[in-house]
Motif scaffolding. Structure first.
Motif: not given
Length: 66
Positions: A49-55, A58
């Motif tokens: 999985v790729d890194e989570t988009v910063p909050v 969002f």
């Protein structure tokens, strides 16, 4: 990820940790089912999985802009 098949001793340990009292007959029925579930969960570890988009990037607006 390689995990040995679930045996009765390990199932007894898991049941004790969950405060479940399982008879030998119930453990015999549960063991192949739980082993299958654990094998499916093991397959998830192989998914890249790729890194989570910063909050802060969002956008939680559900309505379309007008």
């Amino acid at each position: 990820m390689s995990r040995p098949p679930l045996d009765d001793a390990r199932l007894q340990t898991l049941a004790a940790a969950a405060a479940l009292e399982l008879s030998p007959e119930r453990r015999e029925v549960l063991r192949p089912v739980l082993d299958g579930v654990l094998q499916q969960l093991d397959r998830l570890y192989d998914v890249e999985v790729d890194e989570t988009v910063p909050v802060h990037s969002f956008d939680a607006r559900w309505e379309a802009e007008r």
